[in-house]
Structures are given as C-alpha cells and as structure tokens.
Design a protein around this motif. Structure first.
Motif, PDB file in Angstrom:
ATOM      1  N   VAL A   1       0.844  -1.196   0.000  1.00 20.91           N
ATOM      2  CA  VAL A   1       0.000   0.000   0.000  1.00 20.91           C
ATOM      3  C   VAL A   1       0.881   1.248   0.000  1.00 20.91           C
ATOM      4  O   VAL A   1       1.776   1.384   0.835  1.00 20.91           O
ATOM      5  CB  VAL A   1      -0.953   0.027   1.218  1.00 20.91           C
ATOM      6  CG1 VAL A   1      -1.883   1.237   1.139  1.00 20.91           C
ATOM      7  CG2 VAL A   1      -1.761  -1.267   1.296  1.00 20.91           C
TER       8      VAL A   1
ATOM      9  N   VAL B   1      -2.994   0.555  -4.062  1.00 26.42           N
ATOM     10  CA  VAL B   1      -2.644  -0.807  -3.655  1.00 26.42           C
ATOM     11  C   VAL B   1      -2.091  -1.586  -4.841  1.00 26.42           C
ATOM     12  O   VAL B   1      -2.682  -1.589  -5.928  1.00 26.42           O
ATOM     13  CB  VAL B   1      -3.874  -1.549  -3.088  1.00 26.42           C
ATOM     14  CG1 VAL B   1      -3.511  -2.995  -2.735  1.00 26.42           C
ATOM     15  CG2 VAL B   1      -4.429  -0.829  -1.866  1.00 26.42           C
TER      16      VAL B   1
ATOM     17  N   HIS C   1       3.215  -1.702   3.915  1.00 27.61           N
ATOM     18  CA  HIS C   1       2.863  -0.286   3.819  1.00 27.61           C
ATOM     19  C   HIS C   1       4.128   0.542   3.623  1.00 27.61           C
ATOM     20  O   HIS C   1       5.120   0.344   4.337  1.00 27.61           O
ATOM     21  CB  HIS C   1       2.135   0.181   5.079  1.00 27.61           C
ATOM     22  CG  HIS C   1       0.813  -0.502   5.284  1.00 27.61           C
ATOM     23  ND1 HIS C   1       0.730  -1.777   5.803  1.00 27.61           N
ATOM     24  CD2 HIS C   1      -0.457  -0.101   5.011  1.00 27.61           C
ATOM     25  CE1 HIS C   1      -0.558  -2.126   5.864  1.00 27.61           C
ATOM     26  NE2 HIS C   1      -1.281  -1.131   5.383  1.00 27.61           N
TER      27      HIS C   1
ATOM     28  N   SER D   1      -5.721   0.913   2.910  1.00 27.48           N
ATOM     29  CA  SER D   1      -5.403  -0.357   3.548  1.00 27.48           C
ATOM     30  C   SER D   1      -6.607  -0.938   4.267  1.00 27.48           C
ATOM     31  O   SER D   1      -6.843  -2.161   4.236  1.00 27.48           O
ATOM     32  CB  SER D   1      -4.254  -0.165   4.538  1.00 27.48           C
ATOM     33  OG  SER D   1      -3.950  -1.368   5.200  1.00 27.48           O
TER      34      SER D   1
END
Length: 231
Positions: free
Chosen positions: A125, A131, A158, A176
């Motif tokens: 992400v 994404v 992330h 997310s």
C-alpha cells in the motif's frame, strides 16, 4: 519487511541427562527415534492431504495475475518469494499481517521482484492509498518469517518507516482498511486485534513493524467502517 530488533537465541545439548552426568539410555534413544518417525509420518500424511489439488484435473482454474482486490494494480513478485497453493481449501486463512516496508513503495516492489530476496507480501500500500497486488491470495507468500503464519495469513506491506508517524497518511490508512475489510469478508475473518496483527506479533519474528506509531484503534475503526460500507 520492517525493521529488525537485535536478539540472540540458540540451543545445545551435552548428550547427558540432567546434571547427574548419566548418559541417555539406548532404549530411550530408540523410543525417541520411534516417536520421531511417527511424527514424520503424520506430517507427511498431513502434507499429502493438503496437496490433493495438485493431482491432474483437481487444481482450480486460475488466471495468473487475476486480482483478488478489485481496487489493486497487479505487479507480480518473483516466483522464488512465494509458494503455489490452493487456499483456503488446503490452508485456512484466518489472519491479516500488517507490515511496514522501511522504505518506499517502489523499493518494496523492487525487492519483492528480486528472486534473491526470499520474501514478499501479497499486497503493498502506497502513501496515497494505492494498492499493488503481487501474489494471489490462494498462494502462500513468504512474508511473516513463520511457516504456519505464512500459510494461514495475508500479508500487507505499507510504504514508510516505523519511526516516522507522518508516513502513515490518512489515505494510506483508508486504502489499507478497505483492502483488509475485503479480505476479512472473503474468508470470514473477525475484525479484531487477534486476527489482524502486526509483524512484530508473529511468533519467532525479529521484526518490529508496524511500530509504535501505527494507530491500531484508528485502523480497526476504519476497517469496521469499510466492512459496513462493503456489506
């Protein structure tokens, strides 16, 4: 990926029983060996039971690169960084593991495409909430540093660094959270801290991500809101 914490560990044996200095008896060794053989046989049966789908005509039809999360962009990880499977038929999926890259979105994609890296997550992400999906959810990604957790979980990386709270943007949390809500709905995973965990919480890990600045209360609230909107 995430940052590592220093630590030591190890095991050793003298070949003697306790502090008495007596050697382990031959019968005990033989019995122990028998138990080991039985354990190995049981493990082999379990592995064979899970591999039934590999028989000719049994594997589900799949399209390589097909998205599990519609909002994602597909970009494949190296085949060396994941294992082909048929989840959830062979391994139940009941965890989502949250990671932080310790670097940029581009860095994560680059290392997960590197066959020498030895690890990759299903998703990455970006700070703006975008994404990327790199591994199909039915396959086992090498992301958690623990075989059992790899087999039962979906890994989400992330962009950012664990010691920089400014890296965890509102857009990242939102993107997310929608992804995690989608995963939880697909596999009936409860939206709670027992089933949505950090890499640091995986047994045997030496990683610290997502770190102290990851706002779990905020994140779970967003996942629950996304779950309701999805429903």
């Amino acid at each position: 990926m995430g940052s590592k914490a220093s630590g030591t560990g190890g095991a050793g044996g003298s070949g003697k029983a306790g502090g008495s200095g007596r050697r382990v008896g031959r019968r005990a060794v033989l019995l122990g060996g028998g138990v080991a053989v039985l354990g190995t046989a049981a493990l082999a049966r379990e592995e064979l039971a899970r591999a039934w789908w590999r028989l000719p005509g049994m594997e589900k039809k799949r399209v390589e690169g097909e998205l599990d999360h519609r909002a994602a962009e597909w970009t494949s990880a190296s085949r060396a960084n994941w294992r082909r499977a048929d989840r959830p038929d062979d391994y139940r999926i009941d965890r989502v593991v949250i990671h932080v890259v310790q670097g940029s979105f581009a860095t994560a994609l680059k290392v997960f495409k590197d066959p020498g890296h030895g690890a990759a997550a299903h998703y990455v992400v970006r700070k703006d909430g975008h994404v990327a999906q790199m591994i199909r959810e039915l396959d086992v990604a090498f992301h958690a540093g623990n075989r059992d957790m790899n087999e039962r979980s979906i890994g989400i990386e992330h962009e950012g660094f664990v010691d920089r709270p400014q890296d965890f943007t509102a857009a990242m949390y939102a993107g997310s959270a929608r992804l995690t809500a989608d995963i939880c709905a697909r596999y009936g995973i409860p939206v709670d801290r027992e089933h949505i965990i950090g890499h640091v919480e995986v047994e045997g890990t030496d990683h610290t991500d997502p770190g102290p600045h990851w706002d779990w209360d905020r994140y779970l609230t967003l996942v629950r809101e996304a779950s309701k909107a999805r429903a």
